[in-house]
Structure formats: structure tokens, C-alpha cells
Motif scaffolding. Structure first.
Motif, PDB file in Angstrom:
ATOM      1  N   THR A   1      10.941   5.317 -36.403  1.00  0.00           N
ATOM      2  CA  THR A   1      11.667   6.339 -35.664  1.00  0.00           C
ATOM      3  C   THR A   1      13.039   5.788 -35.291  1.00  0.00           C
ATOM      4  O   THR A   1      13.141   4.658 -34.811  1.00  0.00           O
ATOM      5  CB  THR A   1      10.912   6.714 -34.379  1.00  0.00           C
ATOM      6  OG1 THR A   1       9.620   7.189 -34.736  1.00  0.00           O
ATOM      7  CG2 THR A   1      11.641   7.787 -33.601  1.00  0.00           C
ATOM      8  N   GLU A   2      14.086   6.585 -35.510  1.00  0.00           N
ATOM      9  CA  GLU A   2      15.418   6.145 -35.127  1.00  0.00           C
ATOM     10  C   GLU A   2      15.629   6.360 -33.631  1.00  0.00           C
ATOM     11  O   GLU A   2      15.321   7.421 -33.095  1.00  0.00           O
ATOM     12  CB  GLU A   2      16.498   6.893 -35.900  1.00  0.00           C
ATOM     13  CG  GLU A   2      17.889   6.382 -35.571  1.00  0.00           C
ATOM     14  CD  GLU A   2      18.991   7.073 -36.336  1.00  0.00           C
ATOM     15  OE1 GLU A   2      20.060   6.464 -36.468  1.00  0.00           O
ATOM     16  OE2 GLU A   2      18.798   8.213 -36.793  1.00  0.00           O
ATOM     17  N   VAL A   3      16.154   5.352 -32.973  1.00  0.00           N
ATOM     18  CA  VAL A   3      16.477   5.406 -31.548  1.00  0.00           C
ATOM     19  C   VAL A   3      17.987   5.241 -31.418  1.00  0.00           C
ATOM     20  O   VAL A   3      18.568   4.339 -32.034  1.00  0.00           O
ATOM     21  CB  VAL A   3      15.748   4.289 -30.770  1.00  0.00           C
ATOM     22  CG1 VAL A   3      16.127   4.317 -29.301  1.00  0.00           C
ATOM     23  CG2 VAL A   3      14.247   4.414 -30.954  1.00  0.00           C
ATOM     24  N   VAL A   4      18.629   6.117 -30.632  1.00  0.00           N
ATOM     25  CA  VAL A   4      20.077   6.033 -30.428  1.00  0.00           C
ATOM     26  C   VAL A   4      20.358   6.131 -28.930  1.00  0.00           C
ATOM     27  O   VAL A   4      19.906   7.063 -28.273  1.00  0.00           O
ATOM     28  CB  VAL A   4      20.829   7.168 -31.168  1.00  0.00           C
ATOM     29  CG1 VAL A   4      22.325   7.073 -30.902  1.00  0.00           C
ATOM     30  CG2 VAL A   4      20.532   7.137 -32.656  1.00  0.00           C
ATOM     31  N   TRP A   5      21.086   5.158 -28.423  1.00  0.00           N
ATOM     32  CA  TRP A   5      21.520   5.155 -27.030  1.00  0.00           C
ATOM     33  C   TRP A   5      23.032   4.988 -27.000  1.00  0.00           C
ATOM     34  O   TRP A   5      23.600   4.233 -27.779  1.00  0.00           O
ATOM     35  CB  TRP A   5      20.890   4.006 -26.241  1.00  0.00           C
ATOM     36  CG  TRP A   5      19.398   4.106 -26.105  1.00  0.00           C
ATOM     37  CD1 TRP A   5      18.661   5.234 -25.911  1.00  0.00           C
ATOM     38  CD2 TRP A   5      18.461   3.036 -26.158  1.00  0.00           C
ATOM     39  NE1 TRP A   5      17.323   4.929 -25.835  1.00  0.00           N
ATOM     40  CE2 TRP A   5      17.170   3.581 -25.987  1.00  0.00           C
ATOM     41  CE3 TRP A   5      18.574   1.671 -26.341  1.00  0.00           C
ATOM     42  CZ2 TRP A   5      16.020   2.821 -25.978  1.00  0.00           C
ATOM     43  CZ3 TRP A   5      17.428   0.908 -26.335  1.00  0.00           C
ATOM     44  CH2 TRP A   5      16.167   1.473 -26.156  1.00  0.00           C
ATOM     45  N   THR A   6      23.697   5.679 -26.076  1.00  0.00           N
ATOM     46  CA  THR A   6      25.147   5.543 -25.947  1.00  0.00           C
ATOM     47  C   THR A   6      25.473   4.799 -24.651  1.00  0.00           C
ATOM     48  O   THR A   6      24.710   4.859 -23.683  1.00  0.00           O
ATOM     49  CB  THR A   6      25.842   6.918 -25.941  1.00  0.00           C
ATOM     50  OG1 THR A   6      25.303   7.704 -24.881  1.00  0.00           O
ATOM     51  CG2 THR A   6      25.633   7.635 -27.259  1.00  0.00           C
ATOM     52  N   PHE A   7      26.588   4.115 -24.665  1.00  0.00           N
ATOM     53  CA  PHE A   7      27.025   3.391 -23.481  1.00  0.00           C
ATOM     54  C   PHE A   7      28.542   3.250 -23.509  1.00  0.00           C
ATOM     55  O   PHE A   7      29.174   3.441 -24.552  1.00  0.00           O
ATOM     56  CB  PHE A   7      26.344   2.018 -23.373  1.00  0.00           C
ATOM     57  CG  PHE A   7      26.639   1.090 -24.512  1.00  0.00           C
ATOM     58  CD1 PHE A   7      27.652   0.144 -24.418  1.00  0.00           C
ATOM     59  CD2 PHE A   7      25.896   1.144 -25.682  1.00  0.00           C
ATOM     60  CE1 PHE A   7      27.920  -0.722 -25.466  1.00  0.00           C
ATOM     61  CE2 PHE A   7      26.150   0.277 -26.734  1.00  0.00           C
ATOM     62  CZ  PHE A   7      27.164  -0.659 -26.630  1.00  0.00           C
TER      63      PHE A   7
END
Length: 120
Positions: free
Chosen positions: A47-53
Motif C-alpha cells: 500500500t502506498e503511504v503519502v505524508w506531507t510536511f
């Protein structure tokens, strides 16, 4: 450099035991997020996980606040999950010329619709 970024990676649960597959990501001391699951809830694939910061500023000397680390969490087994294809990319920011062009087109369209209403 300072700006908005996206961290993406592929995650795969290691076991079918709940709370045994957690992965946390940190940028320096700041937690970016966590992901947890089991083989049953995530399926058998990745599963692709994407977090922004956002990085406000980068010092010239000490870069330790900007070291990316991952850690297993959950039950005392410390197994964590699997991760692959880790990537950090700069979030796209519209160019000023594009913003001006879109704003101008919007104003022209608005003015045109007002002129048509007056003629009727």
C-alpha cells in the motif's frame, strides 16, 4: 531548502497480529505519521503511504533536525512492517506567471459576463 514536501513509501504488514506491524516516520524529533495494519486488513499486497510536511528553514550548520528515520512500533515484538521505495519530493508550487494568467482570465470572463447582462 525551506518549503513543502511529500514523503511517500510502500508499506506491507509483516504479520497477521494486530498492533505488531506499526511503522512511524520522523524528521528529526518531529513525528511525520504512523501506519499500522495486519495482513488481513491491508490485503496481501503493498500500500502506498503519502505524508506531507513543511520545512520552515534549514540551518547552514546543524542538519540533524532534518534527518529522516523510521521506527517499528506496537507490541514488544518490535517487528514493525515492511517499507520500500522511500521518496521525498518537493511539493509543486504554482509559478507566479501562471497565477497571474489564471487571475487575469478570470477577471476578463467576469467582465464579459457583466457586459452581456447590461446589453440584455
Amino acid at each position: 531548502s525551506a518549503g513543502d514536501y511529500a514523503l511517500s513509501f510502500m508499506y506491507h504488514a509483516r504479520t497477521e497480529v494486530e498492533n505488531e506491524n506499526g511503522i512511524k516516520a520522523f524528521l528529526g524529533d518531529d513525528e511525520l505519521g504512523f501506519v499500522n495494519g495486519t495482513l488481513g486488513t491491508w490485503g496481501s499486497g503493498w500500500t502506498e503511504v503519502v505524508w506531507t510536511f513543511t520545512v520552515a528553514s534549514v540551518p547552514d550548520v546543524d542538519l540533524s533536525p532534518y534527518v529522516l528515520t523510521f521506527a517499528a512500533y506496537g507490541d514488544d515484538t518490535s517487528l514493525g512492517g515492511f517499507i520500500d521505495s522511500v521518496e521525498i519530493v518537493s511539493a509543486p508550487v504554482p509559478e507566479p506567471a501562471t497565477i497571474i494568467l489564471l487571475g487575469t482570465m478570470g477577471l476578463v470572463g467576469f467582465a464579459g459576463s457583466r457586459i452581456r447582462k447590461k446589453k440584455k
